[in-house]
Scaffold this active site. Structure first.
Site, PDB file in Angstrom:
ATOM      1  N   MET A  83       0.850  -1.196   0.000  1.00 46.09           N
ATOM      2  CA  MET A  83       0.000   0.000   0.000  1.00 46.09           C
ATOM      3  C   MET A  83       0.887   1.247   0.000  1.00 46.09           C
ATOM      4  SD  MET A  83      -3.452  -0.957   1.961  1.00 46.09           S
ATOM      5  CE  MET A  83      -2.895  -0.882   3.640  1.00 46.09           C
ATOM      6  N   GLY A  84       2.143   1.072  -0.383  1.00 49.64           N
ATOM      7  CA  GLY A  84       3.039   2.221  -0.511  1.00 49.64           C
ATOM      8  C   GLY A  84       3.594   2.686   0.816  1.00 49.64           C
ATOM      9  N   HIS A 121       8.887   1.017   3.083  1.00 50.37           N
ATOM     10  CA  HIS A 121       9.822   0.987   4.216  1.00 50.37           C
ATOM     11  C   HIS A 121      10.638  -0.304   4.170  1.00 50.37           C
ATOM     12  CE1 HIS A 121       7.035  -1.816   6.019  1.00 50.37           C
ATOM     13  NE2 HIS A 121       6.066  -0.924   6.019  1.00 50.37           N
ATOM     14  N   HIS A 124       8.920  -3.640   3.454  1.00 55.24           N
ATOM     15  CA  HIS A 124       8.640  -3.896   2.031  1.00 55.24           C
ATOM     16  C   HIS A 124       9.923  -4.302   1.304  1.00 55.24           C
ATOM     17  CE1 HIS A 124       5.415  -0.666   2.814  1.00 55.24           C
ATOM     18  NE2 HIS A 124       4.769  -1.806   2.722  1.00 55.24           N
ATOM     19  N   LYS A 159       4.544 -10.352   9.328  1.00 46.73           N
ATOM     20  CA  LYS A 159       4.006  -9.356  10.253  1.00 46.73           C
ATOM     21  C   LYS A 159       2.474  -9.371  10.217  1.00 46.73           C
ATOM     22  CE  LYS A 159       3.377  -4.609  11.010  1.00 46.73           C
ATOM     23  NZ  LYS A 159       2.236  -4.350  10.149  1.00 46.73           N
ATOM     24  N   SER A 168       4.147   1.283   8.114  1.00 44.01           N
ATOM     25  CA  SER A 168       3.874   2.637   7.620  1.00 44.01           C
ATOM     26  C   SER A 168       3.214   3.474   8.722  1.00 44.01           C
ATOM     27  CB  SER A 168       2.930   2.589   6.422  1.00 44.01           C
ATOM     28  OG  SER A 168       3.371   1.631   5.509  1.00 44.01           O
ATOM     29  N   ARG A 169       2.466   2.793   9.575  1.00 39.94           N
ATOM     30  CA  ARG A 169       1.723   3.503  10.629  1.00 39.94           C
ATOM     31  C   ARG A 169       2.632   4.069  11.720  1.00 39.94           C
ATOM     32  NH1 ARG A 169      -1.975  -0.576   9.099  1.00 39.94           N
ATOM     33  NH2 ARG A 169      -4.044   0.290   8.737  1.00 39.94           N
TER      34      ARG A 169
END
Ligand code: AMP
Length: 275
Positions: free
Chosen positions: A25-26, A29, A32, A144, A181-182
């Site tokens: 989802m972009g 990081h 990925h 994860k 990402s969060r």
């Protein structure tokens, strides 16, 4: 690196190598990047998809606030020499009138599925679409998101999609926090408090390794550790059979210990596998 925005352009890809898909989802990081590295090791033609899938978010604000930085993602992926990226717009994936929905069954209604109703139906639908559009030989996912991996494997088997699924280990920062990402949305004290998640998973594993099998006892100890920080709010701590995600009272491996907790407005998940 080819940048593909339209489904019709995917068909023009010509490669004599096997095709690997790395769905994301972009907000790229190091988690990925580990999937991409693994795909590269396998010598395939690698396609990274970047699509923040609206139908997997039960909460509209969570969708709106999802971090996105497509230009920097493209630069990172170019440097990594990814072969192609697929970055469709929402209307390309979900044209007006789109109504198909894949229901994965009970495994999609527990844990994350319980707290995020419709989440796995959204995940199963987008992955089926991506597999149908790209027709990959391989696809890469991160441990994860353990429940997501199980959902995708089941989907792939039961709908005979024929993709070889690779699951890669969770990448963590120096303090053990699973990269996500969060994490960008956490302030300093929340980030510090979030360290308790992996610590509690390690505690669970340590207790099991010492011979304790009682799930309730282990969950209690884990909960105490996380709640030492007043910032944390736990959604769930689960100790479940790794094959069907049913909760178990007595641990018999393979068992998945997984959890979800809030730090302010940010919800994090993590897990550890007892083999
Ligand atoms: P996302 O962009 O969050 O949908 O993640 C795309 C893929 O990267 C999924 O298969 C995730 O499980 C995987 N992933 C995300 N974070 C990590 C991490 N810290 N370690 C390994 N894989 C990850």
């Amino acid at each position: 690196m080819k940048i593909i925005r339209k489904i019709s352009e995917v068909k023009k890809i010509q490669s004599n190598k096997e095709i690997a898909l790395i769905p994301t989802m972009g907000a790229i990081h190091s988690g990925h990047l580990s999937l991409i590295e693994k795909a590269k090791e396998n010598g395939s033609f690698n396609i990274v998809s970047i699509f923040v899938n609206p139908i997997q978010f039960a909460n509209k604000d969570e969708y709106k606030n999802y971090p996105s930085n497509i230009n920097s993602d493209i630069e990172i992926l170019k440097k990594l020499k990814v072969d192609a990226i697929f970055v469709p717009q929402i209307k390309e994936m979900y044209p007006k009138g789109f109504s198909t929905n894949i229901n994965i069954g009970p495994i999609g209604n527990v844990l994350e599925g319980k707290f995020r109703p419709g989440h796995f139906s959204g995940v199963a639908t987008i992955i089926t679409k991506l597999f149908s559009i790209i027709r990959p030989d391989h696809a890469y996912f991160g441990q994860k998101d353990a429940q997501q991996c199980m959902v995708i494997k089941k989907l792939n088997n039961e709908l005979n999609l024929g993709v070889k699924i690779f699951i890669t280990p969770t990448i963590r920062d120096n303090n053990g926090i699973a990269i996500s990402s969060r994490n960008k949305n956490l302030n300093e004290s929340q980030l510090k408090a979030a360290e308790s998640l992996f610590k509690s998973l390690c505690l669970g594993k340590k207790l099991f390794d010492k011979g304790i099998k009682n799930s309730k006892y282990i969950k209690n100890e884990m909960e105490k550790l996380i709640l030492k920080s007043e910032v944390a709010k736990i959604d769930y701590i689960s100790i479940a059979n790794f094959n069907n995600l049913e909760e178990i009272d007595e641990i018999t491996p393979p068992t998945l210990i997984s959890l979800a907790a809030w730090f302010g407005e940010t919800r994090l998940i993590d897990n550890i596998l007892l083999k």
